[in-house]
Design a protein around this motif. Structure first.
Motif, mmCIF file in Angstrom:
data_model
loop_
_atom_site.group_PDB
_atom_site.id
_atom_site.type_symbol
_atom_site.label_atom_id
_atom_site.label_comp_id
_atom_site.label_asym_id
_atom_site.label_seq_id
_atom_site.Cartn_x
_atom_site.Cartn_y
_atom_site.Cartn_z
ATOM 1 N N THR B 178 0.855 -1.203 0.000
ATOM 2 C CA THR B 178 0.000 0.000 0.000
ATOM 3 C C THR B 178 0.887 1.249 0.000
ATOM 4 O OG1 THR B 178 -0.075 0.328 2.397
ATOM 5 C CG2 THR B 178 -1.728 -1.158 1.453
ATOM 6 N N PRO B 179 0.325 2.384 -0.410
ATOM 7 C CA PRO B 179 1.103 3.633 -0.368
ATOM 8 C C PRO B 179 1.513 4.033 1.052
ATOM 9 C CG PRO B 179 -0.785 3.889 -1.801
ATOM 10 C CD PRO B 179 -0.965 2.575 -1.105
ATOM 11 N N ILE B 180 0.796 3.521 2.066
ATOM 12 C CA ILE B 180 1.187 3.845 3.445
ATOM 13 C C ILE B 180 2.447 3.066 3.816
ATOM 14 C CG2 ILE B 180 0.452 3.813 5.865
ATOM 15 C CD1 ILE B 180 -2.435 3.799 4.856
ATOM 16 N N GLY B 181 2.615 1.913 3.195
ATOM 17 C CA GLY B 181 3.714 1.024 3.547
ATOM 18 C C GLY B 181 5.073 1.685 3.480
ATOM 19 N N ASP B 182 5.387 2.288 2.369
ATOM 20 C CA ASP B 182 6.724 2.846 2.179
ATOM 21 C C ASP B 182 6.622 4.172 1.404
ATOM 22 O OD1 ASP B 182 9.173 2.133 3.177
ATOM 23 O OD2 ASP B 182 9.921 1.335 1.290
ATOM 24 N N PRO B 183 7.462 5.160 1.753
ATOM 25 C CA PRO B 183 7.342 6.491 1.141
ATOM 26 C C PRO B 183 7.330 6.521 -0.395
ATOM 27 C CG PRO B 183 8.793 6.603 3.009
ATOM 28 C CD PRO B 183 8.463 5.151 2.819
ATOM 29 N N LEU B 185 6.037 4.557 -2.563
ATOM 30 C CA LEU B 185 4.711 4.213 -3.064
ATOM 31 C C LEU B 185 3.730 5.348 -2.764
ATOM 32 C CD1 LEU B 185 4.435 0.444 -2.075
ATOM 33 C CD2 LEU B 185 5.654 1.512 -3.966
ATOM 34 N N PHE B 186 3.952 6.010 -1.641
ATOM 35 C CA PHE B 186 3.082 7.138 -1.314
ATOM 36 C C PHE B 186 3.276 8.271 -2.321
ATOM 37 C CE2 PHE B 186 2.009 11.050 0.998
ATOM 38 C CZ PHE B 186 0.679 10.765 1.254
ATOM 39 N N LEU B 187 4.540 8.500 -2.709
ATOM 40 C CA LEU B 187 4.790 9.536 -3.728
ATOM 41 C C LEU B 187 4.120 9.151 -5.039
ATOM 42 C CD1 LEU B 187 8.516 10.643 -3.214
ATOM 43 C CD2 LEU B 187 6.431 11.760 -2.469
ATOM 44 N N GLY B 188 4.159 7.858 -5.372
ATOM 45 C CA GLY B 188 3.482 7.381 -6.583
ATOM 46 C C GLY B 188 1.989 7.617 -6.494
ATOM 47 N N GLY B 192 -0.656 10.005 -8.860
ATOM 48 C CA GLY B 192 -1.815 9.562 -9.635
ATOM 49 C C GLY B 192 -2.038 8.061 -9.709
ATOM 50 N N ILE B 193 -1.190 7.277 -9.045
ATOM 51 C CA ILE B 193 -1.411 5.824 -9.038
ATOM 52 C C ILE B 193 -2.507 5.523 -8.015
ATOM 53 C CG2 ILE B 193 -0.348 3.549 -8.671
ATOM 54 C CD1 ILE B 193 2.386 4.979 -9.142
ATOM 55 N N GLU B 194 -3.462 4.667 -8.403
ATOM 56 C CA GLU B 194 -4.570 4.373 -7.492
ATOM 57 C C GLU B 194 -4.076 3.695 -6.221
ATOM 58 O OE1 GLU B 194 -7.696 2.165 -9.225
ATOM 59 O OE2 GLU B 194 -8.181 3.722 -10.689
ATOM 60 N N PHE B 195 -4.773 3.967 -5.110
ATOM 61 C CA PHE B 195 -4.361 3.443 -3.806
ATOM 62 C C PHE B 195 -4.215 1.918 -3.832
ATOM 63 C CE2 PHE B 195 -4.843 2.033 0.544
ATOM 64 C CZ PHE B 195 -4.110 2.953 1.258
ATOM 65 N N PHE B 196 -5.198 1.244 -4.437
ATOM 66 C CA PHE B 196 -5.176 -0.228 -4.390
ATOM 67 C C PHE B 196 -4.427 -0.851 -5.568
ATOM 68 C CE2 PHE B 196 -8.847 0.860 -1.718
ATOM 69 C CZ PHE B 196 -8.460 0.209 -0.564
ATOM 70 N N ASN B 356 14.963 5.971 -1.152
ATOM 71 C CA ASN B 356 14.214 5.281 -2.207
ATOM 72 C C ASN B 356 13.043 6.100 -2.766
ATOM 73 O OD1 ASN B 356 12.632 4.991 0.056
ATOM 74 N ND2 ASN B 356 12.532 2.757 0.002
ATOM 75 N N ALA B 357 12.584 7.100 -2.028
ATOM 76 C CA ALA B 357 11.439 7.872 -2.520
ATOM 77 C C ALA B 357 11.783 8.711 -3.763
ATOM 78 C CB ALA B 357 10.875 8.732 -1.397
ATOM 79 N N PRO B 358 12.792 9.602 -3.695
ATOM 80 C CA PRO B 358 13.121 10.339 -4.919
ATOM 81 C C PRO B 358 13.673 9.439 -6.023
ATOM 82 C CG PRO B 358 14.611 10.942 -3.119
ATOM 83 C CD PRO B 358 13.534 10.099 -2.528
ATOM 84 N N THR B 359 14.374 8.374 -5.653
ATOM 85 C CA THR B 359 14.878 7.442 -6.671
ATOM 86 C C THR B 359 13.697 6.871 -7.457
ATOM 87 O OG1 THR B 359 16.678 6.835 -5.192
ATOM 88 C CG2 THR B 359 16.262 5.342 -7.024
ATOM 89 N N TYR B 360 12.672 6.480 -6.715
ATOM 90 C CA TYR B 360 11.470 5.917 -7.342
ATOM 91 C C TYR B 360 10.821 6.938 -8.279
ATOM 92 C CZ TYR B 360 6.697 3.950 -7.463
ATOM 93 O OH TYR B 360 5.476 3.444 -7.852
#
Lengths: 121, 457
Positions: B178-183, B185-188, B192-196, B356-360
């Motif tokens: 989930t986007p809460i799991g790791d930063p 994914l939250f940035l994604g 605009g990426i859907e939560f699920f 990993n957040a800006p790298t992603y």
């Protein structure tokens, strides 16, 4: 000579002055954890700490800290594994885990480590 | 070989011209390659300091981290005249440290006692539970909540591998759903990426990876025969400080209080923080002030672990700006030539050492660019996630999984290490962590993931 049990039972305090700790009983030290430092080298060459057993008390000098009062915060303890002088060092039953809380006016509270405190020998 | 060369070229960062950062939000002059030197120096010092000059490092690491960070800041201000990148980074740093600090303090006021006998199966269950809840309260929240009871359960037989697998699973890999799991994914999600989307597209990689690591853990733990039969166990689990779960809940909700998610949320721009960060820093204060002192004492609560992360990462965030910008440029230039495998490995390896957040985000931008989309437009990102899920999946998996590769791969790694050392557990050094654990265990697992899901794609 005071024993550890006597100290614990009667809440006898230790002392701290700067980087020096004075325990009111005689003991051999096996391990100390202060902050995130795990100290097991107590040789005279050690950069971390060394201790001296005197008649009736034990002194520990922490070389890497200037003041324990500044280093050890309100909820933290200095944790030690000790063996009282005269007891068999090689018998694990004699390995006692105690924690020291740095208090005001150079007082050092000494307690046996309870089940709640995380401490691995 | 060709693939390796491309990955290598990305990591070596040869470039020196103009680029558009994060999908064209602002155009900046590329830094010189030598400006990654402060970052490399800081990484080397983080790796060697505790090993070879322990006392010097322990005393001076805040000054060193800030000084090296300042070199980059001064270079950007005076040489490049680029304060926008610095402000972006400051905002990201404040967001990062607000989340970590609030979770650290709030969970520090919760005491979980598990009075059960340590067995490999119980440990597997705790690690599995941690991997799952990492998706609900974040890898940092799950790590802070469970590391103490995990040590406590294993007190009589704990070894560094227990903690290392905890870092692998609870502090990193677990949070990939989930986007809460790791930063990252939250940035994604913000882009605009859907939560699920993540749980739908990542679960079938997450599950076998978690199971495989749990099997390896079980095998190792079963050989640890040190047993303590002297104690009676009630089998009970006791939780105190439950009011702090409310603070955790507020932190989780506040993660979404962002103008990009909720349009009614006011932006505080040009300030480098928002309502979310104000809420999180308020939680730091409130949860500490209202915490049960006995619980804080039992947890031996101290701000030092978060202070260490705050200082080191202020240096890491600042010094890695040139590295990230050079990677972004290379990724965009090479975008057409990059395939799923390269995106997977490049995102992964860089996420193991950079944030990993800006790298992603940079690799997401490159992937979007490769297919003619723009990361600035949410509809583009949404469409890309539907049309090219394997690309998005590869970088999502890699950014989260590879965070376990080193102590600095993810924020909670360092905090878990610090808590364990305070409990008297001698943790492996930066190099030993990699040489003994992450490389021999994780790289084969990640290679297997690549072979099954991305090889030849």
């Amino acid at each position: 000579m005071r024993t550890l049990d006597h100290v614990l039972k009667n809440s006898v305090i230790g002392l701290h002055y700067g980087n020096r700790v004075i325990l009111p009983f005689e003991c051999e030290l096996l391990k100390i954890v202060v902050d995130s430092s795990i100290i097991t080298d107590f040789s005279s060459m050690s950069e971390d700490a060394e201790y001296v057993i005197n008649d009736g008390f034990t002194e520990i000098y922490f070389h890497s800290f200037e003041s324990l009062e500044e280093k050890v915060t309100q909820y933290e303890n200095i944790k030690l594994v000790i063996v009282e002088k005269g007891k068999d060092l090689f018998d694990f039953e004699n390995h006692r885990k105690i924690c020291l809380s740095v208090k005001e006016n150079h007082k050092l509270q000494i307690k046996e480590i309870d089940d709640e405190t995380l401490f691995v020998e | 070989m060709n693939t390796l060369l491309k990955i290598f070229s990305l990591i070596l960062l040869f470039s020196s011209s103009i680029f558009a950062s994060e999908g064209g939000h602002h155009t900046a002059v590329l830094p010189e390659v030598y400006m990654i030197a402060p970052f490399i120096l800081l990484l080397l010092m983080i790796a060697t300091g505790p090993l070879f000059y322990h006392h010097f490092w322990e005393k001076h690491y805040p000054k060193i981290a800030v000084f090296l960070g300042l070199i980059t800041v001064v270079y950007y201000l005076i040489v490049l005249g680029d304060y926008v990148s610095l402000m972006h980074t400051l905002a990201e740093y404040l967001s990062f440290i607000a989340l970590l600090a609030s979770l650290f303090v709030a969970s520090g006021g919760i005491l979980i006692k598990v009075d059960k006998k340590s067995t490999p199966m119980l440990n597997v269950l705790i690690l599995l539970f941690g991997s799952i809840i990492a998706n609900i309260i974040g890898t940092t929240g799950a790590s802070m909540l469970l590391i103490r009871p995990f040590i406590k359960v294993n007190q009589g037989r704990i070894k560094p591998y227990h903690v290392i697998f905890f870092i692998f699973l609870v502090s990193n890999i677990g949070g990939a759903l989930t986007p809460i799991g790791d930063p990252p994914l939250f940035l994604g999600f913000l882009k605009g990426i859907e939560f699920f989307w993540f749980i739908q597209h990542v679960w079938y990689i997450w599950l076998p990876t978690v199971i495989l690591l749990l099997i390896i853990f079980y095998f190792i733990d079963s050989r640890n025969k040190v047993e303590d039969n002297s104690k009676e166990y009630s089998g009970k689990i006791h939780v105190s400080g439950t009011k702090n779960f409310i603070f955790l809940l507020i932190i989780l909700i506040s993660v979404f209080i962002d103008p990009a998610v909720m349009s009614w949320v006011p932006s505080l721009a040009p300030l480098p923080f928002g309502i979310r960060e104000i809420i999180m820093f308020s939680i730091v204060y409130l949860s500490y002030k209202t915490a049960d002192k006995e619980i804080l004492r039992a947890n031996e609560f101290d701000f030092e672990p978060i202070k260490e992360v705050a200082y080191l990462f202020v240096g890491i965030f600042a010094t890695m700006i040139p590295a990230l910008q050079l990677i972004a440029y290379e990724a965009n230039v090479l975008g057409d030539k990059l395939n799923v495998s390269i995106f997977y490995w490049a995102t992964g390896i860089l996420s193991g050492f950079l944030d990993n957040a800006p790298t992603y985000l940079n690799f997401l931008s490159a992937e979007l660019g490769k297919f003619g989309f723009d990361i600035s437009f949410k509809e583009n990102v949404h469409q890309f996630a539907i049309e090219y899920p394997i690309y998005l999946q590869a970088i999502s998996v890699a950014a989260v999984f590879f965070g376990a590769l080193s102590y600095i791969g993810n924020g909670p790694n360092f905090m878990v290490k610090s808590i364990c050392e305070r409990a008297g557990i001698k943790m492996p050094s930066f190099f030993a962590y990699m040489a003994k654990y992450s490389i021999p265990i994780l790289i084969p697992v990640f290679t297997l993931v690549w072979l099954i899901f991305y090889f030849g794609k």
